[in-house]
Design an enzyme around this catalytic site. Sequence first.
Site, mmCIF file in Angstrom:
data_model
loop_
_atom_site.group_PDB
_atom_site.id
_atom_site.type_symbol
_atom_site.label_atom_id
_atom_site.label_comp_id
_atom_site.label_asym_id
_atom_site.label_seq_id
_atom_site.Cartn_x
_atom_site.Cartn_y
_atom_site.Cartn_z
ATOM 1 N N ASN A 153 -42.578 -10.328 45.635
ATOM 2 C CA ASN A 153 -43.624 -11.303 45.337
ATOM 3 C C ASN A 153 -44.959 -10.599 45.115
ATOM 4 O OD1 ASN A 153 -45.573 -13.307 45.396
ATOM 5 N ND2 ASN A 153 -44.593 -14.477 47.019
ATOM 6 N N LYS A 213 -37.845 -18.450 51.425
ATOM 7 C CA LYS A 213 -39.293 -18.532 51.599
ATOM 8 C C LYS A 213 -39.910 -17.123 51.647
ATOM 9 C CE LYS A 213 -43.408 -19.828 52.388
ATOM 10 N NZ LYS A 213 -44.190 -20.441 51.297
ATOM 11 N N CYS A 219 -48.201 -14.338 44.389
ATOM 12 C CA CYS A 219 -48.684 -15.511 45.137
ATOM 13 C C CYS A 219 -50.193 -15.608 44.979
ATOM 14 C CB CYS A 219 -48.320 -15.390 46.615
ATOM 15 S SG CYS A 219 -48.993 -16.755 47.593
ATOM 16 N N SER A 231 -38.217 -19.761 45.470
ATOM 17 C CA SER A 231 -38.843 -19.470 46.748
ATOM 18 C C SER A 231 -39.966 -20.452 47.065
ATOM 19 C CB SER A 231 -39.403 -18.045 46.714
ATOM 20 O OG SER A 231 -40.048 -17.758 47.928
#
Lengths: 254, 303
Positions: free
Chosen positions: B126, B45, B129, B21
Amino acid sequence: MSSLKQNLYPISEINEIASGIFSFRISCPEVAEEAIPGQFVSILCGEFTLRRPISICEINREEGWIRIVFERRGSGTDWLSQRKVGDTLDMLAPIGNGYPEFDDKSKIILVGGGIGVPPMLALAKKYKDKCAVFLGFRDKSKEILTDEFKALTPDVFVATEDGSSGSKGFITAPLNEYDFGENAVICACGPIPLLKKLAELSAEKNIPAFISLEERMGCSAGACFGCVCNTVHGYKRVCKDGPVFNSSEVIFDG
Amino acid sequence: MADLSVNIAGVQFKNPVIAASGCFGFGLDYEDLYPVSELGGVSLKGTTLDAKPGNIPPRIAETYGGMLNSVGLQNPGVDNLINVHLPALCGKDTVKIANIAGKDVDTYIRAVEKVSDSCADMIELNISCPNVKEGGLAFGASPDTAASLVKEVRKVCKKPLMVKLSPNVTDIVSIARAVEAEGADALSLINTLLGMRIDIRSRKPILHNNVGGMSGRAVFPVALRMVWQTAKAVSIPVVGMGGIATWEDAVEMLLAGASALQVGAAIFTDPYAPVKIVSGLNKWLDDNNIKCVSDIVGQVKCY
């Protein structure tokens, strides 16, 4: 619309055209076939992780080569400056949107500042004596390509900050004096302060201006969103949505 | 010709190489070079419920053997993912993994709910990050916050759920175990390592965000160690990533316990890296008379 290619291409000619500034001719028929002024290439430099993006200075479709002119700035360009004729370069190209077509314009005003000058040559080759060229350099030791522009059009103005070549001061001075006529367009590449001045000039005189931006890049392919610039439509990728933008859309502040 | 197929949480991949990603856009940016169907899968993404502009540039810096990014999850939002980007990939023969981020539990849940009804094959959560102030790493930094988020997401997630872990933690194994206990079907690690560069001419950080996530070849040994530790500690599949650039790196990761691999930064250096890894892996398996790539998963002979 060009398609992206990645390959090993040989360097066919090298010239150091000013101290620390190099001109490479790269043999790449499949790239030369499709490239247009304003596009750039992305070159792998030795063992460095990120490719170095460099504007295309000249395109020769018939002979199958492109030319890049770059300055030795950091470790990547230092490696590049040490290549020899016959070495191959791992190059991703042609990249970016390039300049739009200006066949309907009477006057193409080309403005280049320092190492922003080389991509203007591809436009001068295309539009020849329809061009009025304005080149700004720090001093004579950094002056490049002036003679090549003069061979394409009589209207070439040079300015250096210390007056060692051409007029003394910034290139915006002779530009402000110039009569653009009725149907002109400005194309530019160079430091941000220059591009900002041109955006103001463009708005003031109602002449469209297309500027080429640069930003640190990740993938050079539009995939990572690393290289964005701020525009009225939000953050745009300099590699894929640009590098050429209409100056009225760019938000400069920072 | 070895059998390169792997099955992760019920999803069949034709080969174990997945584009990571943030490094492959929404799957179609490299079609001029090779079709996305060459890859076993692509993790799209990172997408949030609402569109996100991302961080102020510069967002990229180079490091020795790698790079930093502070992109900050610029994305068009989950509706755009579902209506535009996923449909564009639906005809392509590759596993489509939607990477979903959020700023709080509610936005994670709502985004996962929407994507659960799309044609995505899998959801990668996710929680790692490092470039956003809310969400991301804030959830993945401790077993408790990670577990409570995954617990809520699991209730609404109808797709196989892979949770992407951060290395910027004291003990990745405890976070892995906590997330497994709440129903994660697979884990992917590592996300980027928090790092920094300063421009000595301007005396300012290179990144406008001051710090960013480090990726690239230099992080490989850290990623490998964390994959090895995690794979030994959980029963669900672990997808390994972090600095994989060559088929040899891929073999190391598989031996360490990765069931599949994600390749990210290597694509910036060599866009064909993932394709070369697939063929290099295939040849090595053939040369060593190994029938299936899954035969070597976790087979490192440790002391």
